[in-house]
Design a protein around this motif. Structure first.
Motif, short mmCIF file in Angstrom:
data_model
loop_
_atom_site.label_atom_id
_atom_site.label_comp_id
_atom_site.label_asym_id
_atom_site.label_seq_id
_atom_site.Cartn_x
_atom_site.Cartn_y
_atom_site.Cartn_z
N ASP A 1 0.86 -1.19 0.00
CA ASP A 1 0.00 0.00 0.00
C ASP A 1 0.90 1.24 0.00
O ASP A 1 0.92 2.02 0.95
N PRO A 2 1.68 1.43 -1.07
CA PRO A 2 2.75 2.44 -1.05
C PRO A 2 2.26 3.89 -1.01
O PRO A 2 3.02 4.77 -0.62
N PHE A 3 1.01 4.14 -1.42
CA PHE A 3 0.54 5.53 -1.48
C PHE A 3 -0.19 5.97 -0.21
O PHE A 3 -0.72 7.07 -0.15
N ARG A 4 -0.20 5.10 0.78
CA ARG A 4 -0.94 5.40 2.01
C ARG A 4 -0.44 6.67 2.69
O ARG A 4 -1.23 7.47 3.18
N ASP A 5 0.87 6.88 2.71
CA ASP A 5 1.43 7.99 3.48
C ASP A 5 2.10 9.05 2.60
O ASP A 5 2.87 9.87 3.11
N VAL A 6 1.83 9.05 1.30
CA VAL A 6 2.48 10.04 0.45
C VAL A 6 1.94 11.44 0.76
O VAL A 6 0.81 11.61 1.22
N LYS A 7 2.77 12.44 0.52
CA LYS A 7 2.40 13.83 0.78
C LYS A 7 2.36 14.60 -0.54
O LYS A 7 3.32 14.59 -1.30
N VAL A 8 1.22 15.22 -0.78
CA VAL A 8 1.07 16.12 -1.93
C VAL A 8 0.82 17.51 -1.37
O VAL A 8 -0.13 17.72 -0.62
N PRO A 9 1.67 18.48 -1.68
CA PRO A 9 1.48 19.83 -1.12
C PRO A 9 0.16 20.43 -1.56
O PRO A 9 -0.32 20.18 -2.67
N LYS A 10 -0.41 21.23 -0.68
CA LYS A 10 -1.66 21.90 -1.00
C LYS A 10 -1.39 23.15 -1.83
O LYS A 10 -0.40 23.85 -1.63
N ASP A 11 -2.28 23.41 -2.75
CA ASP A 11 -2.22 24.64 -3.54
C ASP A 11 -3.22 25.61 -2.91
O ASP A 11 -4.42 25.40 -2.96
N HIS A 12 -2.71 26.66 -2.29
CA HIS A 12 -3.57 27.58 -1.56
C HIS A 12 -4.16 28.69 -2.44
O HIS A 12 -4.91 29.52 -1.95
N THR A 13 -3.81 28.69 -3.73
CA THR A 13 -4.41 29.66 -4.63
C THR A 13 -5.84 29.23 -4.96
O THR A 13 -6.05 28.11 -5.43
#
Length: 330
Positions: free
Chosen positions: A133-145
């Motif tokens: 389950d490799p994508f369980r803890d991945v981080k994608v930054p938020k786009d605040h625009t």
């Protein structure tokens, strides 16, 4: 004679996988990974999405298309990087995310690719081919625009210029999207029984998440509806030769979003206005209505949003000096 199983709809596509014995299901998944058989793994992911996904066989074509593309892109990346799909390294999933960000993809788009890749791994676990389950803890930054800043609505002048160049069919579609605020899929799904000219409202039966709603018509949309019905409605005269024609129950004669886009783009080109898709029309409806009634809840209802936050972030924005009249007497 060799019988070929029909795979024309989601339910049919799932049968190729769900009718297999557990051992055979696992064997096919493992073999597809070993042979880098991307079409088969995409088929598995689609079958899982339709069989076990939140919407099941009612998943929208656009969702299936997005997951198909995302799954394919991850598998192509995994092949190019010699990633062991069944036993990925603990940094492989985050490296995929970072690769997409580094190539200029926006965080929202990356998040969609992650969702597709996660669905692939849920499907592989479903077959018993892996426990990864490799994508369980991945981080994608938020786009605040805010979405409305990144992809703004059409302006009043832009729409006026396009309407001058549009034929009756395109003009009606433009009013349905930019005044009634319908998604293009909702617009193309309209039937004549859904158009209540007397009550000046449209009945959307195929909204996002299969939610229906009633949408009020503007005066301009009402006028465009009458003209359009006279030409293309039941018993209407086809403007091409003036003869009475038999029409379908569907309102629009465009069979697909691609065809609708082609005709809409022609009108935008003639008006020398860049065509940025149908959604800026919905955003025009949201922004204009919000500035008139100043009620996010009512605007969200008009656009068919379940959450007011969706409307606030991406579809409607008050003018920067909206409070100046209210503060004038302070």
């Amino acid at each position: 004679m060799t019988l070929v199983q029909y795979t024309g709809d989601l339910l049919a596509q799932t049968r190729e996988w769900v009718n297999l014995h557990d051992d055979e299901l696992r064997r096919r998944a493992v073999r597809a990974v070993a042979e880098h058989d991307i079409p088969t793994l995409v088929s598995l992911t689609t079958a899982y999405l339709a069989h076990q996904g939140g919407s099941g066989v009612l998943a929208s074509p656009r969702t299936v298309e997005a997951y198909t593309l995302g799954t394919r892109q991850f598998l192509e990346y995994a092949t190019s990087q010699a990633i062991n799909v069944l036993r990925p390294g603990r940094h492989d999933a985050q490296s995929f995310v970072n690769h997409m960000l580094a190539t200029g993809r926006k965080p929202a788009g990356v998040q969609l690719k992650v969702a597709a890749a996660s669905c692939l791994y849920r499907a592989l676990r479903w077959t018993g081919a892996t426990e990864a389950d490799p994508f369980r803890d991945v981080k994608v930054p938020k786009d605040h625009t805010p979405g409305i800043v990144k992809r703004p609505p059409y302006t009043e002048d832009e729409l006026a210029d396009v309407l001058e160049q549009a034929d009756v069919h395109v003009k009606f579609l433009l009013f349905v999207t930019a005044h009634a605020g319908l998604r293009i899929s909702e617009a193309l799904a309209l039937a004549w029984d859904d158009v209540d000219e007397g009550g000046k409202r449209l009945h959307v039966r195929s909204g996002k998440g299969r939610k229906g709603r009633i949408v009020a018509m503007s005066s301009s949309l009402s006028r465009a509806t009458r003209l359009y019905r006279n030409l293309y409605g039941p018993g209407g005269a086809d403007h091409s030769d003036g003869r009475r024609t038999t029409v379908t129950t569907q309102v629009f004669r465009y069979a697909s979003v691609m065809t609708a886009r082609y005709h809409m783009e022609k009108a935008f080109t003639l008006a020398e206005v860049p065509f940025r898709g149908f959604h800026p029309g919905r955003k025009y409806a949201g922004t204009r209505l919000l500035r008139q009634i100043k009620d996010f809840g009512r605007v969200a209802a008009h656009l068919g949003h379940e959450s007011v936050d969706t409307t606030r972030r991406g579809y409607a924005q008050l003018a920067a000096d909206d409070l100046k009249d209210d503060l004038a007497g302070w």
